[in-house]
Write a protein that holds these residues in place. Structure first.
Motif, mmCIF file in Angstrom:
data_model
loop_
_atom_site.group_PDB
_atom_site.id
_atom_site.type_symbol
_atom_site.label_atom_id
_atom_site.label_comp_id
_atom_site.label_asym_id
_atom_site.label_seq_id
_atom_site.Cartn_x
_atom_site.Cartn_y
_atom_site.Cartn_z
ATOM 1 N N ILE A 14 44.334 67.528 33.985
ATOM 2 C CA ILE A 14 45.078 66.346 34.427
ATOM 3 C C ILE A 14 45.082 66.244 35.949
ATOM 4 C CG2 ILE A 14 47.379 65.316 34.524
ATOM 5 C CD1 ILE A 14 47.878 66.536 31.720
ATOM 6 N N LEU A 15 45.302 67.376 36.620
ATOM 7 C CA LEU A 15 45.295 67.371 38.083
ATOM 8 C C LEU A 15 43.950 66.926 38.637
ATOM 9 C CD1 LEU A 15 47.234 70.538 39.327
ATOM 10 C CD2 LEU A 15 47.678 68.153 39.914
ATOM 11 N N THR A 16 42.871 67.455 38.072
ATOM 12 C CA THR A 16 41.531 67.095 38.549
ATOM 13 C C THR A 16 41.239 65.624 38.281
ATOM 14 O OG1 THR A 16 40.794 69.361 38.099
ATOM 15 C CG2 THR A 16 39.095 67.692 38.417
ATOM 16 N N ALA A 17 41.615 65.144 37.105
ATOM 17 C CA ALA A 17 41.414 63.727 36.785
ATOM 18 C C ALA A 17 42.242 62.847 37.713
ATOM 19 C CB ALA A 17 41.779 63.461 35.326
ATOM 20 N N ALA A 18 43.484 63.250 37.968
ATOM 21 C CA ALA A 18 44.336 62.482 38.876
ATOM 22 C C ALA A 18 43.737 62.437 40.275
ATOM 23 C CB ALA A 18 45.728 63.103 38.925
ATOM 24 N N LEU A 32 49.259 56.054 35.223
ATOM 25 C CA LEU A 32 49.250 57.204 34.340
ATOM 26 C C LEU A 32 48.306 56.993 33.167
ATOM 27 C CD1 LEU A 32 53.015 58.274 34.226
ATOM 28 C CD2 LEU A 32 51.167 59.164 35.662
ATOM 29 N N ALA A 33 48.206 55.756 32.687
ATOM 30 C CA ALA A 33 47.286 55.474 31.589
ATOM 31 C C ALA A 33 45.849 55.711 32.021
ATOM 32 C CB ALA A 33 47.467 54.032 31.109
ATOM 33 N N ARG A 34 45.508 55.287 33.231
ATOM 34 C CA ARG A 34 44.148 55.484 33.737
ATOM 35 C C ARG A 34 43.857 56.972 33.927
ATOM 36 N NH1 ARG A 34 40.441 52.267 36.672
ATOM 37 N NH2 ARG A 34 38.582 53.530 37.002
ATOM 38 N N ILE A 35 44.828 57.696 34.434
ATOM 39 C CA ILE A 35 44.630 59.128 34.670
ATOM 40 C C ILE A 35 44.515 59.885 33.356
ATOM 41 C CG2 ILE A 35 45.712 61.207 35.608
ATOM 42 C CD1 ILE A 35 46.951 59.353 37.783
ATOM 43 N N ALA A 37 43.407 58.725 30.547
ATOM 44 C CA ALA A 37 42.086 58.425 30.000
ATOM 45 C C ALA A 37 41.007 59.229 30.704
ATOM 46 C CB ALA A 37 41.803 56.929 30.114
ATOM 47 N N GLU A 38 41.134 59.351 32.015
ATOM 48 C CA GLU A 38 40.157 60.128 32.790
ATOM 49 C C GLU A 38 40.191 61.598 32.384
ATOM 50 O OE1 GLU A 38 37.206 60.767 35.750
ATOM 51 O OE2 GLU A 38 38.037 58.879 35.000
ATOM 52 N N ALA A 39 41.386 62.106 32.103
ATOM 53 C CA ALA A 39 41.546 63.515 31.713
ATOM 54 C C ALA A 39 41.274 63.742 30.234
ATOM 55 C CB ALA A 39 42.958 63.985 32.048
ATOM 56 N N GLN A 40 41.127 62.650 29.486
ATOM 57 C CA GLN A 40 40.907 62.715 28.036
ATOM 58 C C GLN A 40 42.070 63.416 27.331
ATOM 59 O OE1 GLN A 40 36.971 64.447 27.506
ATOM 60 N NE2 GLN A 40 35.978 62.511 27.985
ATOM 61 N N VAL A 41 43.285 63.029 27.730
ATOM 62 C CA VAL A 41 44.491 63.493 27.062
ATOM 63 C C VAL A 41 45.366 62.276 26.797
ATOM 64 C CG1 VAL A 41 44.412 65.727 28.247
ATOM 65 C CG2 VAL A 41 45.792 63.876 29.204
ATOM 66 N N THR A 43 48.788 59.986 26.959
ATOM 67 C CA THR A 43 49.789 59.766 27.999
ATOM 68 C C THR A 43 50.988 60.683 27.784
ATOM 69 O OG1 THR A 43 49.097 57.457 28.182
ATOM 70 C CG2 THR A 43 51.215 58.032 29.146
ATOM 71 N N GLY A 44 51.323 60.933 26.521
ATOM 72 C CA GLY A 44 52.424 61.851 26.225
ATOM 73 C C GLY A 44 52.153 63.253 26.739
ATOM 74 N N ALA A 45 50.902 63.722 26.590
ATOM 75 C CA ALA A 45 50.555 65.051 27.092
ATOM 76 C C ALA A 45 50.637 65.083 28.611
ATOM 77 C CB ALA A 45 49.146 65.428 26.626
ATOM 78 N N LEU A 46 50.230 63.997 29.245
ATOM 79 C CA LEU A 46 50.299 63.942 30.704
ATOM 80 C C LEU A 46 51.755 64.005 31.162
ATOM 81 C CD1 LEU A 46 48.298 61.636 33.068
ATOM 82 C CD2 LEU A 46 50.748 61.865 33.344
ATOM 83 N N VAL A 47 52.602 63.193 30.542
ATOM 84 C CA VAL A 47 54.014 63.137 30.942
ATOM 85 C C VAL A 47 54.727 64.450 30.656
ATOM 86 C CG1 VAL A 47 56.206 61.962 30.512
ATOM 87 C CG2 VAL A 47 54.106 60.624 30.705
#
Length: 231
Positions: A14-18, A32-35, A37-41, A43-47
Motif C-alpha cells: 500500500i505504501l509503495t502504491a501510494a 484512497l480508491a485509486r491507491i 486499486a494500484e496496490a491491488q487491495v 479499500t477496506g484493507a487499505l483503511v
C-alpha cells in the motif's frame, strides 16, 4: 507470525502504491480508491492500515525521509573534503530521485503539504546534511572569501529541487525550451546535475586541497589533466 508477515507485506504494498500515485498525481488528486486499486487491495484493507489519506501521506513522507537520509549519509562515507562530499551527496540524491518513486513522492508531498512560512529544512534530512557540509566547507576554508554559506546551501537545495521538478516536465519536441539556443540542456537528471555543478562550483570554491574536487566534474578534470604551460 504468518498473519503478521502478510499484514506487513500488505502495508508495504500500500505504501509503495501510494507513493506511485502521490508522485504522479499529487496529494489533492490522489484518492484512497485509486491507491487501493494500484496496490491491488480492497479499500477496506487499505483503511485497516491507514485510516485517512493524510495518514498515508505522512507514512510515505516518513519513509521518503528515511531513504533519502540513508542515501546521503552513505554517499558521504566515501571520504574526501566537505566539498567533495557535497557533490557526491547531490549525485546520489538525484540518482535516487530518478529511480525511487517513494523519494520523489516525499519531495512532492513536502512541497504540497508544507505549511506556509514553515522551513522545509527542519524535517528534510538531505537539506540538513547539505547545510552541515556547507558549514564544514566554510570551516575548512574551502569557500571563496565573502561567500555566504547560507546562500550556498539554499542554492544547492534549489538545484536539487529543480532537477527533480525537471524530471516531471514533459520534454519539448526537440528536448530544448529555447530551440535557437546553441547547445541543448538534455540528458538524464544526473547528467544535467553534472553540467550545473561544472558551472557553479568554480564560483563557490577556489582550486586547492579543500576546494574544487579532484575528480568527477568535467571542467575540473579537464583542468587537471591539461599540460602545464612551458616555463
Amino acid at each position: 507470525m504468518a498473519i503478521q508477515q502478510r499484514a506487513e507485506r500488505t502495508r508495504l504494498a500500500i505504501l509503495t502504491a501510494a507513493a506511485r500515485v502521490f508522485d504522479s498525481l499529487g496529494y489533492e488528486r490522489a484518492s484512497l480508491a485509486r491507491i487501493s486499486a494500484e496496490a491491488q487491495v480492497t479499500t477496506g484493507a487499505l483503511v485497516f492500515h491507514f485510516a485517512t489519506k493524510a495518514d498515508l501521506a505522512a507514512a510515505v513522507r516518513e519513509r521518503a525521509r528515511a531513504v533519502t537520509g540513508v542515501t546521503v549519509e552513505t554517499a558521504c562515507l566515501s571520504g574526501g573534503t566537505a566539498v567533495e562530499k557535497l557533490v557526491s551527496a547531490t549525485r546520489a540524491l538525484v540518482r535516487l530521485l530518478e529511480t525511487d518513486c517513494v523519494a520523489r513522492a516525499g519531495e512532492r508531498l513536502a512541497r504540497e503539504l508544507q505549511p506556509a512560512g514553515s522551513p522545509v529544512t527542519l524535517e528534510c534530512p538531505w537539506r540538513r546534511e547539505v547545510a552541515r557540509l556547507v558549514r564544514r566547507a566554510g570551516d575548512e576554508g574551502a569557500l571563496h572569501p565573502g561567500v555566504d554559506g547560507t546562500v550556498v546551501a539554499a542554492l544547492i537545495g534549489y538545484v536539487v529541487q529543480g532537477v527533480e521538478l525537471a524530471m516531471r516536465a514533459p520534454a519539448s519536441p526537440d528536448g530544448e525550451p529555447w530551440p535557437d539556443e546553441i547547445g541543448s540542456f538534455h540528458g538524464s537528471a544526473a547528467e544535467r546535475l553534472e553540467r550545473i555543478w561544472e558551472l557553479i562550483l568554480p564560483g563557490l570554491v577556489p582550486p586547492g586541497p579543500a576546494g574544487l574536487p579532484r575528480r568527477g566534474v568535467p571542467s575540473v578534470r579537464a583542468r587537471e589533466t591539461a599540460p602545464a604551460p612551458a616555463s
